[in-house]
Design a protein around this motif. Structure first.
Motif, mmCIF file in Angstrom:
data_model
loop_
_atom_site.group_PDB
_atom_site.id
_atom_site.type_symbol
_atom_site.label_atom_id
_atom_site.label_comp_id
_atom_site.label_asym_id
_atom_site.label_seq_id
_atom_site.Cartn_x
_atom_site.Cartn_y
_atom_site.Cartn_z
ATOM 1 N N ALA A 36 0.910 -1.001 -0.053
ATOM 2 C CA ALA A 36 0.070 0.036 -0.047
ATOM 3 C C ALA A 36 1.068 1.270 0.041
ATOM 4 N N PHE A 39 3.966 1.326 2.290
ATOM 5 C CA PHE A 39 3.816 0.074 3.123
ATOM 6 C C PHE A 39 4.575 -0.831 2.214
ATOM 7 N N TYR A 40 5.570 -1.657 2.353
ATOM 8 C CA TYR A 40 6.483 -2.608 1.540
ATOM 9 C C TYR A 40 6.497 -3.962 2.049
ATOM 10 N N ARG A 95 -2.976 7.072 14.878
ATOM 11 C CA ARG A 95 -3.863 6.857 16.325
ATOM 12 C C ARG A 95 -4.792 5.682 16.009
ATOM 13 N N LEU A 96 -4.931 5.003 16.977
ATOM 14 C CA LEU A 96 -6.088 4.112 17.105
ATOM 15 C C LEU A 96 -6.723 3.732 18.367
ATOM 16 N N TYR A 139 6.602 4.005 12.837
ATOM 17 C CA TYR A 139 5.415 4.586 11.900
ATOM 18 C C TYR A 139 5.262 5.844 11.838
ATOM 19 N N GLU A 154 6.066 2.773 7.241
ATOM 20 C CA GLU A 154 6.227 1.822 8.059
ATOM 21 C C GLU A 154 7.692 1.690 7.759
ATOM 22 N N PRO B 72 4.312 -5.989 5.423
ATOM 23 C CA PRO B 72 4.131 -5.008 6.543
ATOM 24 C C PRO B 72 2.937 -5.334 7.381
ATOM 25 N N ILE B 73 3.091 -4.664 8.738
ATOM 26 C CA ILE B 73 2.257 -4.861 9.703
ATOM 27 C C ILE B 73 0.847 -4.328 9.284
ATOM 28 N N MET B 74 0.796 -3.076 8.804
ATOM 29 C CA MET B 74 -0.393 -2.421 8.786
ATOM 30 C C MET B 74 -0.726 -2.794 7.093
ATOM 31 N N PRO B 76 -3.715 -2.876 4.220
ATOM 32 C CA PRO B 76 -4.889 -2.131 3.630
ATOM 33 C C PRO B 76 -6.141 -2.752 3.644
ATOM 34 N N PHE B 94 -7.726 -5.109 14.958
ATOM 35 C CA PHE B 94 -7.325 -3.564 15.265
ATOM 36 C C PHE B 94 -7.531 -2.661 14.176
ATOM 37 N N ARG B 95 -8.523 -1.893 13.935
ATOM 38 C CA ARG B 95 -8.426 -1.076 12.939
ATOM 39 C C ARG B 95 -8.347 0.168 12.917
ATOM 40 N N LEU B 96 -7.673 1.114 12.035
ATOM 41 C CA LEU B 96 -7.330 2.332 12.050
ATOM 42 C C LEU B 96 -7.589 3.048 10.704
ATOM 43 N N PHE B 104 -7.208 0.688 7.410
ATOM 44 C CA PHE B 104 -6.245 -0.227 7.434
ATOM 45 C C PHE B 104 -6.677 -0.999 8.791
ATOM 46 N N LEU B 106 -4.359 -3.865 11.708
ATOM 47 C CA LEU B 106 -2.958 -4.365 12.063
ATOM 48 C C LEU B 106 -2.988 -5.761 11.945
ATOM 49 N N TYR B 139 -1.062 -9.009 15.683
ATOM 50 C CA TYR B 139 -2.056 -8.215 16.674
ATOM 51 C C TYR B 139 -3.476 -8.800 16.509
#
Lengths: 574, 574
Positions: A36, A39-40, A95-96, A139, A154, B72-74, B76, B94-96, B104, B106, B139
């Protein structure tokens, strides 16, 4: 490793999404893929490079007494509220909320977490100094994530935090990290410079260096001395005021008509005087304060210096046209310092008072003043170093001419002082039983960014040129035929020999044309390529090619493995 | 390493927040500290253990041809919407949102990301099989995060994904991972069992094993055969129906008054018949379907089997009192199968039809039926294996008695099939140029969880007893005096000797009483302790103590290092 069994999808075309060369080459060489924006995924060869840099960083941190820990990526808002950063950290903070509606962020940095940890565990001065570090994802919600690993959302960082009893201790820890960082980037095989940098908004007791990998494409301008070891971020570099030789007597200021003249360039042409004989006048707004900034017409204002010397505004910008009109009664192109309103703060770069006569705006359309004498005809409230240094100027330390270079920031060492230890109460009892705040420093290496910087510095039209210490493999063996059994068998034999010698070797065993293999080997950037062709092999020889120099050597098959090993060892020792 | 320079804050008291022994000991031994509920910082010794397990996992993955990547941890939301999981994955995700309001999550797992990657890179069957793995944070927003690393919200996992051409290929990849997992947990020095497990809601083409570290405190019940290698999660284990010997002729059902009798226990007592002669009748609601479940009174219903055999409901629960009243006209305590309404599905465990006579509820307060003959007096619509297996039962494979054990799940291997490859279009062309979906498997090791499981399995009242392969250090040297120069110097000498022999050794050089050092050494759980006391040392001897057995040996100083090294090597070879 066999290329046929490796996920290493190389691309011939330059992907449209990639602007900078490191991003293009990392995609083309099959080191990363985008998941994304910002993000890789690291593919196997990209991860190998990352882990090599991590290993070097880890060794150097351990060598300085750093203890490795691993902190959570998700951080509770409570700690950030305690430090005061929850409300001031802007849109870059992800933030979340959890299922119970409690607030968290994804750590862009770990001062809060580490200070929270240490305040629970440190009691006595005997436990200090303490150096704690981790290597982990960070992040940052960049507005425009781009440039691949150069500016992702990231990314992998090493962050070390030092806790000391006093400033002297901090200075020692700082120096340790400074030295370690020099070793890290040297060991990575990179050309770099530590430069004095701006402490900026992080605050702290001052003292910070950035480590810049030098590359023409670097986003930072740095100056370094040709005579001594002075080097600084251009934003930070202090300037020696230059006097313009002018033996003519002081003039008397007078207003002249300058129809249509709005810029320094126009003015210099119109009056037929050098730009260095003019004063640029700029009305600035810093938060809710307004002030007039004067600088010689041939110089560039350094806004970072301006902001730092005036105390650090959250927002600093050129005043709007409306504000200029309201304050000085004219539009921005005619702003000048003569007769500035009493309440308006006038700050001048240190070269301005040294001018004998100058032309400047008159706060009146189509008019300028000439033969103005700063200090006499112009009120100056503060004299400061406000300009951008220029290449060729004399070094403040030794007087030799400064040179300019471009750099990519890959590390920063920073004296934090007691900002976080005071806010969170990380205290200890000193020798006399007196409670004191730990004196902190923080030290970051952009591990994933270093990969990109290494490529920006080391590449050619054909691809990446890895420095030996961080190459995914040191040597690739390329048999040019899959039919000639002598070629195939010798390739396999050399591959086994090199593995036996613990050389990091990869064999391109794919059923591809030699040209494709050569192109891929150059693109991925293995430092040494060993090519087996039917003709040379019939003479008992193989070709050894250095990626960096492009030089080729014919080597007898029986000498090849030792020759490769020797070259690698030599390169790793540099 | 010197203990004086190590952040290893040990605690004498059991922290109130910790319920399970592994959590208590990890806090007490200074391996972790809590940063927020479900989020932990690994202190240096905790991180060392984590990295040792990671290294073992990595070696075994590589040995099976796994290629390491880093995703990636995050992640889409788009990808999760493509797979269909965005809407069905519940509150544990966990959404953000980012600054541009894009969604996104986690990653709790990486099927979407890896399938997205592979669909872009795989074209031909020649590229398969492909095994890609990573070791990274995962997560899961647990409702009640507790038990330390056993059930955190941020945890370290190894996840490997296999891509194959067909089911046969998947089976091969699955077997490779099964073997690798056996090696991993053996190499960690743990007692474990791979057990057949329930595929549950993840779906897939079936076939899954869980790897259980055996420990009395384990949250999973497993059965294993005393005669063959059969082992299964109790939730999954198939049952052989048992016949109750009863030579008396069938009776004729009749309604009897049973005042105040509401449970099987009461009924069995009241009628003076064994519980095995009664039928438990339970009205269940699965999503919007209602059905009556019958099972022998002495058995436990296995809801997981019930749900799987009836097709997998999102929600399955006992019907509410209101629903029971509405459906059967009575309250839950009196539910029975006789005269069940025509439209109501009646499912019976396979033992029920084998009963010659039974007592059961009558859907009427204070009454039960006795001498009911299932199939005659009771309509049964489906006969299924619905009960929980019991220790001592005969193994379905070999007939030997089954044993029960408790286990902690530390790994799972899983045949996914084409669920994700079809949803995201991860296709390849086969030998005939026909496009097919990759057949996938996924395989996880709870790396951080394995630390906790290892401690649950290996501890005593004094602390942790590390298996040698994952101990933070193999050997600790404890000088009992800081004044006796012979003790101090010999300790230092042995420390250097052991380091020279590449033994992972730590020296407790703190100015503490011997008792404190011993307590800490036991608590942290170093496998070998070398104690230097003034008296024994005067005789040229030191004490070697094995943490696990508690056995002590006097060893001559000059033999000590080799003795320690030999013992470690022996333990590592097991």
């Amino acid at each position: 490793m066999l290329v046929s069994q490796l996920l290493n999808p190389t691309l011939r075309e330059v992907p449209a999404e990639a602007e900078v060369i490191s991003h293009q080459l990392m995609l083309r060489a099959g080191l990363i893929r985008k998941s994304a924006s910002g993000f890789y995924t690291y593919l196997p060869l990209g991860l190998k490079v990352l882990k090599k840099i991590e290993a070097i960083v880890r060794e150097e941190m351990d060598a300085k007494g750093g203890q490795e820990v691993l902190m959570p990526i998700m951080q509770p808002a409570e700690l950030w509220k305690e430090s005061g950063r929850w409300d001031v950290y802007g849109a870059e903070l992800f933030r979340l909320k959890d299922r119970h509606n409690r607030e968290f962020c994804l750590g862009p940095t770990h001062e809060e977490i580490i200070t929270d940890l240490v305040r629970g565990e440190i009691r006595s001065y005997k436990q200090l100094p303490m150096l704690l570090y981790q290597i982990q994802n960070k992040y940052r919600d960049e507005r425009r994530p781009r440039f691949g690993l150069m500016r992702g959302r990231e990314f992998v960082m090493k962050d070390l935090y030092s806790f000391d009893r006093d400033e002297a201790g901090l200075h020692e820890s700082y120096q340790k990290m400074y030295d370690a960082y020099c070793r890290i980037f040297s060991r990575c095989g990179l050309t770099f410079r530590p430069v004095e940098a701006d402490a900026g908004a992080i605050g702290g007791t001052g003292g910070t260096h950035e480590f810049m990998v030098l590359a023409d494409s670097g986003e930072n301008a740095v100056v370094h001395c040709s005579g001594c070891d002075y080097a600084a971020n251009m934003e930070k570099s202090e300037c020696r005021p230059q006097v313009i030789d002018d033996s003519s007597p002081e003039g008397k200021s007078k207003l002249v008509s300058t129809p249509g003249v709005k810029t320094i360039e126009n003015l210099s042409e119109f009056l037929a005087v050098p730009k260095s004989a003019t004063i640029k006048s700029l009305l600035y707004q810093g938060d809710d304060k307004i002030f007039l900034v004067l600088i010689r017409g041939d110089r560039t204002l350094n806004e970072i210096k301006l902001n730092n010397t005036l105390g650090g505004f959250v927002s600093l910008q050129l005043a709007s046209s409306e504000l200029v009109l309201q304050t000085l009664g004219c539009e921005p192109g005619y702003v000048g310092p003569v007769g500035a309103p009493d309440g308006l703060l006038v700050v001048a770069d240190q070269e301005v008072p040294l001018m004998k006569r100058a032309a400047c705006g008159a706060n009146k359309p189509d008019h300028h003043y000439v033969d103005v004498v700063p200090g006499k005809d112009i009120r100056i409230d503060k004299v400061l170093d406000l300009r951008m240094v220029e290449p060729g100027e004399a070094c403040l330390k030794c007087g030799a001419p400064l040179k300019e270079a471009r750099g990519i920031e890959v590390g920063q060492v920073f004296k934090l002082g007691t900002k976080y230890s005071k806010a969170l109460g990380a205290n200890f009892l000193d020798e006399n039983g007196v409670e004191k705040s730990c004196v902190m420093g923080c030290y970051g290496v952009g591990v994933s960014r270093t990969i990109a910087a290494a490529i920006e510095q080391n590449h050619d039209d054909n691809g990446i040129i890895w420095p030996m210490p961080i190459a995914p493999y040191h040597c690739i063996i390329v048999p040019t035929s899959n039919k000639d059994s002598l070629v195939v068998e010798t390739a396999e034999k050399l591959y086994q020999e090199l593995k036996h010698l613990r050389v990091e070797v990869i064999l391109d065993d794919r059923d591809e044309r030699a040209g494709v293999k050569f192109k891929d080997a150059d693109l991925v950037g293995y430092p040494i390529r060993v090519t087996l062709g039917s003709k040379t092999l019939a003479n008992g020889q193989v070709e050894l090619k250095e990626r960096k120099s492009g030089e080729t050597y014919l080597v007898r098959v029986e000498d090849l493995s030792q020759e490769v090993k020797t070259r690698i060892e030599k390169a790793l020792q540099c």
